[in-house]
Design a protein around this motif. Structure first.
Motif, PDB file in Angstrom:
ATOM      1  N   VAL A 238      -3.298  -3.533  -2.270  1.00 51.37           N
ATOM      2  CA  VAL A 238      -2.570  -4.207  -3.341  1.00 51.37           C
ATOM      3  C   VAL A 238      -1.096  -3.831  -3.223  1.00 51.37           C
ATOM      4  N   VAL A 239      -0.223  -4.843  -3.171  1.00 51.67           N
ATOM      5  CA  VAL A 239       1.198  -4.600  -2.898  1.00 51.67           C
ATOM      6  C   VAL A 239       2.067  -5.439  -3.830  1.00 51.67           C
ATOM      7  N   ASN A 240       3.189  -4.861  -4.255  1.00 51.90           N
ATOM      8  CA  ASN A 240       4.148  -5.621  -5.058  1.00 51.90           C
ATOM      9  C   ASN A 240       5.474  -4.872  -5.100  1.00 51.90           C
ATOM     10  N   GLY A 241       6.484  -5.558  -5.630  1.00 49.22           N
ATOM     11  CA  GLY A 241       7.729  -4.897  -5.971  1.00 49.22           C
ATOM     12  C   GLY A 241       7.634  -4.340  -7.380  1.00 49.22           C
ATOM     13  N   ASP A 242       8.521  -3.421  -7.718  1.00 50.93           N
ATOM     14  CA  ASP A 242       8.442  -2.784  -9.039  1.00 50.93           C
ATOM     15  C   ASP A 242       9.040  -3.632 -10.153  1.00 50.93           C
ATOM     16  N   GLN A 243       9.656  -4.785  -9.789  1.00 49.13           N
ATOM     17  CA  GLN A 243      10.288  -5.621 -10.806  1.00 49.13           C
ATOM     18  C   GLN A 243       9.918  -7.090 -10.604  1.00 49.13           C
ATOM     19  N   ASP A 244       8.642  -7.362 -10.451  1.00 49.48           N
ATOM     20  CA  ASP A 244       8.176  -8.730 -10.257  1.00 49.48           C
ATOM     21  C   ASP A 244       8.270  -9.487 -11.574  1.00 49.48           C
ATOM     22  N   ARG A 245       9.069 -10.545 -11.612  1.00 45.50           N
ATOM     23  CA  ARG A 245       9.219 -11.370 -12.805  1.00 45.50           C
ATOM     24  C   ARG A 245       8.207 -12.512 -12.863  1.00 45.50           C
ATOM     25  N   MET A 246       7.745 -12.967 -11.708  1.00 44.49           N
ATOM     26  CA  MET A 246       6.830 -14.111 -11.682  1.00 44.49           C
ATOM     27  C   MET A 246       5.407 -13.715 -12.080  1.00 44.49           C
ATOM     28  N   VAL A 247       4.892 -12.712 -11.393  1.00 44.15           N
ATOM     29  CA  VAL A 247       3.574 -12.157 -11.730  1.00 44.15           C
ATOM     30  C   VAL A 247       3.821 -10.679 -12.022  1.00 44.15           C
ATOM     31  N   PRO A 248       4.064 -10.324 -13.276  1.00 43.30           N
ATOM     32  CA  PRO A 248       4.519  -8.970 -13.609  1.00 43.30           C
ATOM     33  C   PRO A 248       3.773  -7.873 -12.875  1.00 43.30           C
ATOM     34  N   THR A 249       4.516  -6.860 -12.453  1.00 44.01           N
ATOM     35  CA  THR A 249       3.991  -5.782 -11.630  1.00 44.01           C
ATOM     36  C   THR A 249       2.808  -5.076 -12.274  1.00 44.01           C
ATOM     37  N   SER A 250       2.738  -5.120 -13.589  1.00 42.52           N
ATOM     38  CA  SER A 250       1.599  -4.503 -14.278  1.00 42.52           C
ATOM     39  C   SER A 250       0.273  -5.084 -13.794  1.00 42.52           C
ATOM     40  N   ASN A 251       0.288  -6.336 -13.345  1.00 39.85           N
ATOM     41  CA  ASN A 251      -0.937  -6.958 -12.839  1.00 39.85           C
ATOM     42  C   ASN A 251      -1.418  -6.294 -11.553  1.00 39.85           C
ATOM     43  N   SER A 252      -0.485  -5.874 -10.707  1.00 39.84           N
ATOM     44  CA  SER A 252      -0.878  -5.195  -9.472  1.00 39.84           C
ATOM     45  C   SER A 252      -1.516  -3.845  -9.789  1.00 39.84           C
ATOM     46  N   ARG A 253      -0.937  -3.142 -10.744  1.00 40.13           N
ATOM     47  CA  ARG A 253      -1.518  -1.860 -11.150  1.00 40.13           C
ATOM     48  C   ARG A 253      -2.898  -2.062 -11.768  1.00 40.13           C
ATOM     49  N   ASP A 254      -3.040  -3.144 -12.544  1.00 38.15           N
ATOM     50  CA  ASP A 254      -4.330  -3.466 -13.144  1.00 38.15           C
ATOM     51  C   ASP A 254      -5.376  -3.754 -12.061  1.00 38.15           C
ATOM     52  N   ALA A 256      -5.400  -2.698  -8.972  1.00 36.07           N
ATOM     53  CA  ALA A 256      -5.726  -1.467  -8.250  1.00 36.07           C
ATOM     54  C   ALA A 256      -6.692  -0.588  -9.041  1.00 36.07           C
ATOM     55  N   GLN A 257      -6.545  -0.589 -10.363  1.00 33.83           N
ATOM     56  CA  GLN A 257      -7.437   0.215 -11.196  1.00 33.83           C
ATOM     57  C   GLN A 257      -8.840  -0.375 -11.262  1.00 33.83           C
ATOM     58  N   LEU A 259     -10.292  -2.511  -8.983  1.00 34.79           N
ATOM     59  CA  LEU A 259     -10.942  -2.670  -7.688  1.00 34.79           C
ATOM     60  C   LEU A 259     -11.353  -1.287  -7.179  1.00 34.79           C
ATOM     61  N   PRO A 260     -12.623  -1.044  -6.953  1.00 36.33           N
ATOM     62  CA  PRO A 260     -13.091   0.318  -6.652  1.00 36.33           C
ATOM     63  C   PRO A 260     -12.658   0.884  -5.314  1.00 36.33           C
ATOM     64  N   ASN A 261     -12.237   0.041  -4.379  1.00 34.75           N
ATOM     65  CA  ASN A 261     -11.880   0.516  -3.040  1.00 34.75           C
ATOM     66  C   ASN A 261     -10.486   0.017  -2.675  1.00 34.75           C
ATOM     67  N   SER A 262      -9.507   0.351  -3.517  1.00 34.63           N
ATOM     68  CA  SER A 262      -8.162  -0.210  -3.361  1.00 34.63           C
ATOM     69  C   SER A 262      -7.118   0.850  -3.036  1.00 34.63           C
ATOM     70  N   THR A 263      -6.033   0.374  -2.426  1.00 32.83           N
ATOM     71  CA  THR A 263      -4.831   1.172  -2.176  1.00 32.83           C
ATOM     72  C   THR A 263      -3.655   0.408  -2.756  1.00 32.83           C
ATOM     73  N   LEU A 264      -2.816   1.071  -3.539  1.00 29.54           N
ATOM     74  CA  LEU A 264      -1.688   0.420  -4.208  1.00 29.54           C
ATOM     75  C   LEU A 264      -0.373   0.864  -3.586  1.00 29.54           C
ATOM     76  N   VAL A 265       0.481  -0.134  -3.278  1.00 29.99           N
ATOM     77  CA  VAL A 265       1.832   0.134  -2.777  1.00 29.99           C
ATOM     78  C   VAL A 265       2.816  -0.649  -3.645  1.00 29.99           C
ATOM     79  N   ILE A 266       3.775   0.054  -4.249  1.00 30.59           N
ATOM     80  CA  ILE A 266       4.817  -0.573  -5.065  1.00 30.59           C
ATOM     81  C   ILE A 266       6.179  -0.234  -4.455  1.00 30.59           C
ATOM     82  N   TYR A 267       6.946  -1.267  -4.104  1.00 31.33           N
ATOM     83  CA  TYR A 267       8.257  -1.054  -3.494  1.00 31.33           C
ATOM     84  C   TYR A 267       9.349  -0.993  -4.564  1.00 31.33           C
ATOM     85  N   PRO A 268      10.313  -0.071  -4.418  1.00 29.31           N
ATOM     86  CA  PRO A 268      11.376   0.074  -5.420  1.00 29.31           C
ATOM     87  C   PRO A 268      12.455  -0.998  -5.295  1.00 29.31           C
TER      88      PRO A 268
END
Length: 292
Positions: A238-254, A256-257, A259-268
């Motif tokens: 799961v990957v995103n930027g930390d300031q996604d306006r289109m699909v808010p970054t909170s969705n990527s964190r959600d 990752a939480q 999905l039981p076998n996930s890896t999360l990467v957030i770019y600054p």
């Protein structure tokens, strides 16, 4: 069977990069799908790329496609009614997923890795939920789950930035995909320049009717009840930027939480197009993930 023969790709010849990969077509479910294929000589599980809102084949960053294709068999396609693909664009993510499965099966693939960006990530989730045996691994970038925060409001964000682009004579993706910091603005300009590297055999632009159908599908997805993502046991990046306006970054964190076998990467200092801004970091992480 493909309507056009697959090109013979010589890995030692740099001219067979994404910018010069020929467009082909294949028929499935009454639709003629336009696609490009490269890295076939690597064999292994094919990586199928699923695109974002309003995107056609030429909206993929050449550095990302070429980077993955350096090690993997990569297929990029237009779904129903998009670019050079025939048919009318569905108004639901579920129908888009069904069309994608029809394309994958027509290509003769028994199992694939899915790389879904934005709306393509939503389609990818539907596919793995309905056809888990078809998917080996998932890459979900700049996307979110059904019912996720802000997804039903994508049309407002997108249309506002399209207007901003018209007023300032800039590509809307400069606003939609990147932050307004100096680094974000510079990354956006570099990305847009890369999209112009292909000068021949470019795809058709998306039709207004197709764009409106996609907006309707995103609104319905955003208003949909959440799915049980705990049943997805495949490895997911799961990957995103930390300031996604289109699909808010909170969705990527959600994601990752849940999905039981996930890896999360957030770019600054990155927005919706974080994977393009950080392509030099993203591609190695994808290659590492797929090789595990």
């Amino acid at each position: 069977m493909a309507d056009n023969p697959a090109p013979v790709i010589d890995a030692s010849n740099a001219s067979f990069a994404w910018a010069k990969t020929p467009t082909q077509t294949i028929s499935a479910a009454g639709i003629k799908f336009a696609y490009r294929e490269l890295g076939k000589q690597h064999g292994g599980t094919p990586v199928v790329l699923l695109n974002h809102l309003a995107a056609v084949l030429d909206n993929w960053d050449p550095r990302v496609v070429d980077g993955i294709a350096a090690k993997h068999h990569v297929i990029v396609f237009n779904n129903r009614g998009i670019g050079a693909s025939s048919g009318a664009t569905p108004e639901t993510i579920e129908e888009m997923a069904d069309d994608t499965v029809a394309f994958i099966k027509a290509m003769g693939f028994e199992q694939v890795d899915l790389f879904g960006f934005s709306m393509g990530g939503m389609v990818s989730q539907e596919i793995v939920l309905k056809h888990p045996q078809l998917v080996r691994k998932l890459i979900l970038a700049g996307t979110g789950p059904a019912g996720g925060e802000g997804i039903s409001s994508v049309a407002g964000v997108a249309n506002l930035d399209i207007l901003r682009g018209l007023i300032t004579f800039q590509d809307p993706k400069q606003f939609l995909f990147f932050t307004r910091t100096p680094d974000g603005i510079a990354a956006g300009k570099a990305f847009l320049a890369r999209l112009k590297e292909r000068s021949q055999d470019r795809d058709k632009d998306i039709a207004v009717s197709a764009y409106l159908a996609q907006l309707a599908a995103l609104k319905a997805w955003g208003n949909k009840l959440p799915a049980d993502l705990s049943v997805i046991t495949q490895p997911v990046l799961v990957v995103n930027g930390d300031q996604d306006r289109m699909v808010p970054t909170s969705n990527s964190r959600d994601l990752a939480q849940r999905l039981p076998n996930s890896t999360l990467v957030i770019y600054p200092d990155a927005g919706h197009g974080g994977i393009f801004q950080y392509h030099a970091e993203f591609v190695p992480s994808v290659l590492d993930f797929l090789a595990r």
